[in-house]
Scaffold this active site. Structure first.
Site, short mmCIF file in Angstrom:
data_model
loop_
_atom_site.label_atom_id
_atom_site.label_comp_id
_atom_site.label_asym_id
_atom_site.label_seq_id
_atom_site.Cartn_x
_atom_site.Cartn_y
_atom_site.Cartn_z
N GLN A 124 0.85 -1.19 0.00
CA GLN A 124 0.00 0.00 0.00
C GLN A 124 0.89 1.24 0.00
O GLN A 124 1.56 1.52 1.00
CB GLN A 124 -0.90 -0.03 1.24
CG GLN A 124 -1.79 1.16 1.45
CD GLN A 124 -2.58 1.04 2.74
OE1 GLN A 124 -2.98 -0.06 3.13
NE2 GLN A 124 -2.80 2.15 3.42
N GLY A 125 0.93 1.95 -1.09
CA GLY A 125 1.78 3.14 -1.23
C GLY A 125 1.04 4.41 -0.92
O GLY A 125 0.54 5.09 -1.83
N SER A 127 1.83 6.67 2.51
CA SER A 127 2.64 7.65 3.24
C SER A 127 3.85 8.10 2.44
O SER A 127 4.43 7.34 1.66
CB SER A 127 3.12 7.05 4.57
OG SER A 127 2.04 6.80 5.43
N SER A 159 4.81 -1.22 3.92
CA SER A 159 5.00 -2.56 4.48
C SER A 159 5.16 -3.61 3.37
O SER A 159 4.37 -3.66 2.43
CB SER A 159 3.79 -2.94 5.35
OG SER A 159 3.69 -2.08 6.46
N GLU A 239 -9.57 -1.38 7.96
CA GLU A 239 -8.36 -1.31 8.76
C GLU A 239 -8.68 -1.30 10.25
O GLU A 239 -7.92 -1.85 11.06
CB GLU A 239 -7.59 -0.04 8.38
CG GLU A 239 -6.26 0.12 9.08
CD GLU A 239 -5.54 1.37 8.62
OE1 GLU A 239 -5.61 2.39 9.33
OE2 GLU A 239 -4.90 1.35 7.54
N GLU A 355 -2.02 11.48 18.78
CA GLU A 355 -2.38 12.90 18.86
C GLU A 355 -3.43 13.26 17.81
O GLU A 355 -4.42 13.97 18.11
CB GLU A 355 -1.13 13.76 18.67
CG GLU A 355 -0.12 13.67 19.81
CD GLU A 355 0.77 12.44 19.72
OE1 GLU A 355 1.56 12.21 20.65
OE2 GLU A 355 0.66 11.68 18.72
#
Length: 373
Positions: A124-125, A127, A159, A239, A355
């Site tokens: 999964q591309g 980030s 990953s 997810e 956060e």
């Protein structure tokens, strides 16, 4: 095993448990990432060949139908038996639904069975170095060239990219959220370079991926131009539902192992162990609610940030407690406890930082407004 009719959940679980009891899929002695990936593909192939892997997926994509809850049961049984590392097992729950929902039907019908059967791994591309939690700021660009597209840019924290045959890739085709477009890219395409990244727990699970003028056919676009942001948002229900259910089941097995190793010591009475159980049980109850809402056809949204905060907090507390009640297991022994303790430090970062999740809860669920300047 008969493919028809689709079994109910209780029947599916009992049949699966019986089948697993008769077929030894125990991992071998190689616990390296190479070994984990090989074991993952071995387990998927065996379960696919016996049809267990096909339930819960639509027939148009090589499945046998039935509710997605059957996939949750399968992942839970795999996790509790420690047959495959739960993180890499659960990637299928993000990537296959994306293909089914956004790819051309013929492409999904061709490709999804390859993933389910263990014939291929995908990555999964999403980030990038300057756009992790702020996914909308991604800069990897896709430019039209005739009937095709040319992709240039960089992804990071991808990953299993070094093992992947395909990549679900987000690119920038225009400004703003509506300028994000997704493609299904062959990882052996000219111009793609993969560089594994070793994390502090000593595993090259992630990689940075470079795209240098990579030609992607237009029929590999997922959806239409500008659908990429919605595709990314649609990943969250999977997810943070089925994937989380698998992870929680696995963490319960690790708590059981802590208890087994403390049976002969005073640490077995440590109240922290009860606190961990309560946190994991609370997280599982929340995850069950999310699964039920998803099964009922509800569209999941910012409330899944609660699931993310609960799971990350419980995971870190579990391994903090393991460190405290198993003296030296993490600090002195170079074994699985140390690896998992170090990996748990990232639980409040990957998949959306704690956060960011708390900001979402405050602003979108509690209506506390934006931060003041």
């Amino acid at each position: 095993m008969s493919a028809d009719p689709v079994p109910g959940i209780a029947e599916f679980r009992s049949g699966l448990q019986a089948w697993l009891g008769e077929h030894d899929l125990t991992p071998g002695p190689d616990h390296s990432l190479d070994g984990q990936v090989a074991q993952l593909l071995r387990v998927r192939k065996a379960l696919f060949d016996a049809d267990w892997m096909r339930y819960g997926w639509p027939t148009a994509a090589g499945g046998l139908g039935g509710p997605a809850a059957l996939r949750a049961v399968l992942g839970e049984e795999v996790a509790t038996r420690d047959l495959a590392e739960p993180g890499i097992w659960s990637l299928i729950e993000v990537l296959a639904p994306t293909m089914i929902d956004y790819a051309r039907p013929d492409l999904a019908a061709e490709m999804v069975p390859r993933l389910l059967s263990g014939a291929e791994l995908w990555c999964q591309g999403f980030s990038e170095p300057e756009s992790g939690s702020d996914l909308a700021s991604l800069t990897t660009r896709a430019i039209p060239r005739g009937a095709d597209w040319v992709v240039s840019g960089q992804k990071v924290w991808t990953s299993l990219a070094q093992y992947a045959a395909r990549c679900v890739l987000l690119t920038r085709t225009a400004p703003g959220h509506r300028g994000i477009t997704a493609f299904f890219v062959d990882m052996d395409s000219p111009g793609i370079t993969v560089r594994p990244l070793q994390t502090m727990h000593g595993v090259d699970e992630f990689a940075e991926v470079f795209f240098d003028d990579v030609l992607v056919p237009s029929d590999r676009m997922l959806g239409t131009p500008g659908d990429g942001w919605q595709l990314a948002m649609d990943l969250l229900p999977f997810e943070r539902s089925t994937c989380f259910w698998h992870r929680i089941a696995y963490l319960f097995t690790r708590l059981d192992q802590v208890l087994a190793e403390t049976d002969s010591t005073d640490s077995a009475e440590d109240p922290a162990l009860g606190e961990v159980f309560t946190m994991l049980h609370t997280t599982r109850c929340r995850s069950l609610l999310t699964q039920r809402r998803l099964a009922a056809g509800a569209r999941l949204g910012p409330e899944t940030s609660i699931d993310k905060v609960l799971l990350a907090t419980a995971e870190q507390r579990l391994f903090d407690t393991a460190r405290d009640v198993l003296p030296g297991a993490i600090e002195l022994d170079d074994d699985r406890w140390r690896t998992e303790f170090l990996y748990s430090r990232a639980a409040t970062i990957y998949g959306g930082t704690a956060e960011i999740q708390r900001n979402i809860i405050a602003r979108r669920l509690l209506d506390l407004g934006k931060e003041s300047a």
